[in-house]
Design an enzyme around this catalytic site. Structure first.
Site, PDB file in Angstrom:
ATOM      1  N   TYR A 156       0.827  -1.202   0.000  1.00 35.76           N
ATOM      2  CA  TYR A 156       0.000   0.000   0.000  1.00 35.76           C
ATOM      3  C   TYR A 156       0.868   1.261   0.000  1.00 35.76           C
ATOM      4  CZ  TYR A 156      -3.777   3.136   1.577  1.00 35.76           C
ATOM      5  OH  TYR A 156      -4.702   4.155   1.695  1.00 35.76           O
ATOM      6  N   ALA A 159       2.498   1.759  -3.396  1.00 35.57           N
ATOM      7  CA  ALA A 159       1.548   2.269  -4.385  1.00 35.57           C
ATOM      8  C   ALA A 159       1.260   3.746  -4.154  1.00 35.57           C
ATOM      9  CB  ALA A 159       0.256   1.458  -4.333  1.00 35.57           C
TER      10      ALA A 159
END
Length: 248
Positions: A156, A159
């Protein structure tokens, strides 16, 4: 007061959570809204109904932004319905948390594909339209995890950090066409994605926030509306943390 009357906005992942709040706030400021969703059709239609109750126009468009064909179709359907696209909010995201040592390739790939590749697809698909208009606002919903990292969220955080790099690069590529690109980095905001977190993690997030409270989806929506407005015309390539001071 921010006035988005006559503007058309696409909000990816706009059927729930932060995306829902952003779609509703942009509508309150006068914009017509395209609510993108992947699977939650009923929730998307509920958002559309609320927007129409405000006197604005809205449609729901199913599209998996991980797929370039779907992103292009999202843009095409928006142009068919509204003739222009003034605002793109890349909000669609997911999580697959876990320590990197135990993280599977699938858990890595799905988070990168949704949170980063999806924004790439939608941004690329909308660029020609905004360049032709010589105006546009692109707003990427990143995270303080992309600014500071977070244990158990390597996928996460990677990204979301990638989204920051995308934001700054697009801002430089599109600035000469009067198109701005900025990012909003929320701190801990209770949503469906965080509903299963243990109470001790939630309390830790509260303690780490100098303002002493958790964020609200509306906090993110207000800042997004500002970046979408004419008042933010000279703001680009920026990352605004909406985190109560967590990542200072």
């Amino acid at each position: 007061m921010i006035d988005l009357t006559g503007k058309t906005a696409i909000v990816t992942g706009g059927s729930r959570g932060i995306g829902r709040a952003i779609a509703l706030q942009l509508a309150r400021q006068g914009a017509d809204i395209v609510v993108n969703f992947q699977s939650s059709a009923q929730a998307a239609e509920e958002v559309v109904s609320l927007i129409k109750d405000m006197g604005r126009e809205a449609i729901a468009v199913q599209a998996d932004v991980r797929q370039m064909d779907d992103a292009q179709r999202l843009i095409k359907e928006t142009l068919t319905a509204f003739k222009r696209i003034d605002i793109l909010v890349n909000n669609a995201g997911t999580t697959r948390d876990g320590l990197l040592l135990r993280m599977s390739e699938d858990d890595w790939d799905i988070v990168l594909d949704t949170n980063l590749r999806g924004a790439f697809h939608c941004t690329k698909a909308v660029m020609r339209t905004m360049m032709k208009q010589r105006s546009g606002r692109i707003i990427n919903i990143t995270s303080v995890a992309g600014v500071a990292g977070n244990a158990g969220q390597a996928n996460y955080a990677s990204a979301k950090a990638g989204l920051i790099g995308l934001t700054k690069s697009v801002a430089k590529e599109m600035g000469s066409r009067n198109v701005t690109c900025n990012a909003v980095a929320p701190g801990y905001i209770p949503t469906d994605l965080t509903a299963d977190l243990p109470e001790e993690i939630i309390e830790q997030a509260r303690r780490m926030t100098p303002l002493g409270r958790l964020g609200r989806v509306e906090d993110v929506a207000y800042v997004t509306a500002f970046l979408a407005s004419d008042e933010a015309a000279f703001v680009t390539a920026q990352v605004l943390c909406v985190d109560g001071g967590m990542a200072f």
